[in-house]
Design an enzyme around this catalytic site. Sequence first.
Site, short mmCIF file in Angstrom:
data_model
loop_
_atom_site.label_atom_id
_atom_site.label_comp_id
_atom_site.label_asym_id
_atom_site.label_seq_id
_atom_site.Cartn_x
_atom_site.Cartn_y
_atom_site.Cartn_z
N ASN A 12 -90.68 -22.13 -71.57
CA ASN A 12 -91.83 -21.75 -71.43
C ASN A 12 -92.70 -22.65 -71.32
O ASN A 12 -93.06 -22.82 -73.05
CB ASN A 12 -92.11 -20.29 -71.77
CG ASN A 12 -93.30 -19.18 -71.76
OD1 ASN A 12 -94.05 -20.00 -71.15
ND2 ASN A 12 -94.03 -18.51 -72.94
N LYS A 14 -96.25 -22.42 -71.31
CA LYS A 14 -97.25 -22.45 -71.69
C LYS A 14 -97.77 -22.72 -70.76
O LYS A 14 -98.37 -22.96 -70.14
CB LYS A 14 -97.59 -21.85 -72.93
CG LYS A 14 -96.46 -21.15 -73.48
CD LYS A 14 -96.57 -20.61 -75.28
CE LYS A 14 -94.92 -20.74 -75.89
NZ LYS A 14 -95.64 -19.98 -76.48
N HIS A 99 -95.59 -11.40 -72.01
CA HIS A 99 -95.23 -12.51 -72.86
C HIS A 99 -95.69 -11.50 -74.15
O HIS A 99 -97.13 -11.41 -74.13
CB HIS A 99 -95.68 -13.35 -72.79
CG HIS A 99 -94.85 -14.46 -73.67
ND1 HIS A 99 -95.55 -14.56 -75.31
CD2 HIS A 99 -93.89 -15.23 -74.25
CE1 HIS A 99 -95.68 -15.90 -75.35
NE2 HIS A 99 -93.88 -15.91 -75.43
N GLU A 101 -98.42 -13.19 -76.13
CA GLU A 101 -99.35 -13.94 -76.07
C GLU A 101 -100.46 -13.81 -75.14
O GLU A 101 -101.68 -13.69 -75.04
CB GLU A 101 -99.07 -15.57 -75.88
CG GLU A 101 -98.69 -16.01 -76.67
CD GLU A 101 -97.97 -17.35 -76.46
OE1 GLU A 101 -97.56 -17.81 -75.36
OE2 GLU A 101 -96.65 -17.66 -77.77
N GLU A 168 -88.60 -11.51 -78.34
CA GLU A 168 -89.23 -12.49 -78.80
C GLU A 168 -89.84 -11.79 -80.59
O GLU A 168 -91.02 -11.29 -80.16
CB GLU A 168 -90.20 -12.87 -78.16
CG GLU A 168 -89.55 -14.18 -77.06
CD GLU A 168 -90.46 -15.06 -76.50
OE1 GLU A 168 -89.90 -16.38 -76.53
OE2 GLU A 168 -91.12 -14.57 -76.28
N GLY A 174 -93.92 -19.37 -82.22
CA GLY A 174 -95.31 -20.65 -81.70
C GLY A 174 -95.49 -21.55 -83.63
O GLY A 174 -94.62 -21.14 -83.99
N SER A 215 -89.39 -20.20 -81.50
CA SER A 215 -88.92 -21.20 -83.01
C SER A 215 -87.26 -21.44 -82.23
O SER A 215 -86.82 -22.28 -83.43
CB SER A 215 -89.29 -20.65 -84.30
OG SER A 215 -90.61 -21.29 -84.78
#
Length: 255
Positions: A12, A14, A99, A101, A168, A174, A215
């Site tokens: 991913n 991003k 996701h 985010e 997740e 992150g 992570s």
Amino acid sequence: MKKNKKALIIANWKMNPATLAEAKSMYTKIRTQAGKMQNVQTVVCAPFIYLTELQKLTKGHRCVVGAQDVFYERSGAYTGEVSATMLQKMKMQYVIIGHSERRALGESDDLVSKKVLAALKEKINVVLCVGEEERDEAEYLHFLREQVKNSLANIPKARLNGIVIAYEPIWAVGEGKRPDTPEDTQETILFIRKVLAEIFDKKIAMSVPILYGGSVNSKNTQSFLIQSAADGLLIGRASLDAKQFGEILKIANSI
Ligand code: PGA
């Protein structure tokens, strides 16, 4: 991970990298590594604007390109959005939906479930992200159950073979975060399967691939794939480093 099953390793990216030239170079390096891995299915989810060009670089099926979001309407007055039909016409095989985010920007379970249905209707595999904000023992399983149920609301059983769930936990995703432990991940994955059995049936609960993300790096890949019983991994930062990502693919391939 189940024996005799390919690990699904999803990058991913991003909102990275900054240029198409970098995206092509990163993808080409990953593709070279992925091409050697018989036991791994690699997917690179890149920003929309790079997808057409990256798709041209795809050779074979071991390293496919995917999107990071999609809109649920087919066409029309939706400024800035990209439809599942458009992705399907570009031959995208995967799309990440929900996701954390994006959820943090206001995406609700209801919106997520509409997007999931739209993508499945176009026969695009959906990587549905779920995960709690805090590992609060009393609350987090309840939260996850609701999130899984609501995100999959209105999805007919017959379409579920296009679903992959990525667990997740937000507190593990992150910069500056710590990964979950493989042991706790295993318990949570089992719990998600239990919820899938409640909503659909046991067979579906056992067959939907469940990934771990948050992570992940080359040092913890092995333990997540072996001890947590994850069917694969969703990888952010470590997927921007082609060398490290290549190592992750090698480890996944050797399990
Ligand atoms: P991370 O991100 O690997 O950088 O923690 C994972 C993700 O957001 O998918």
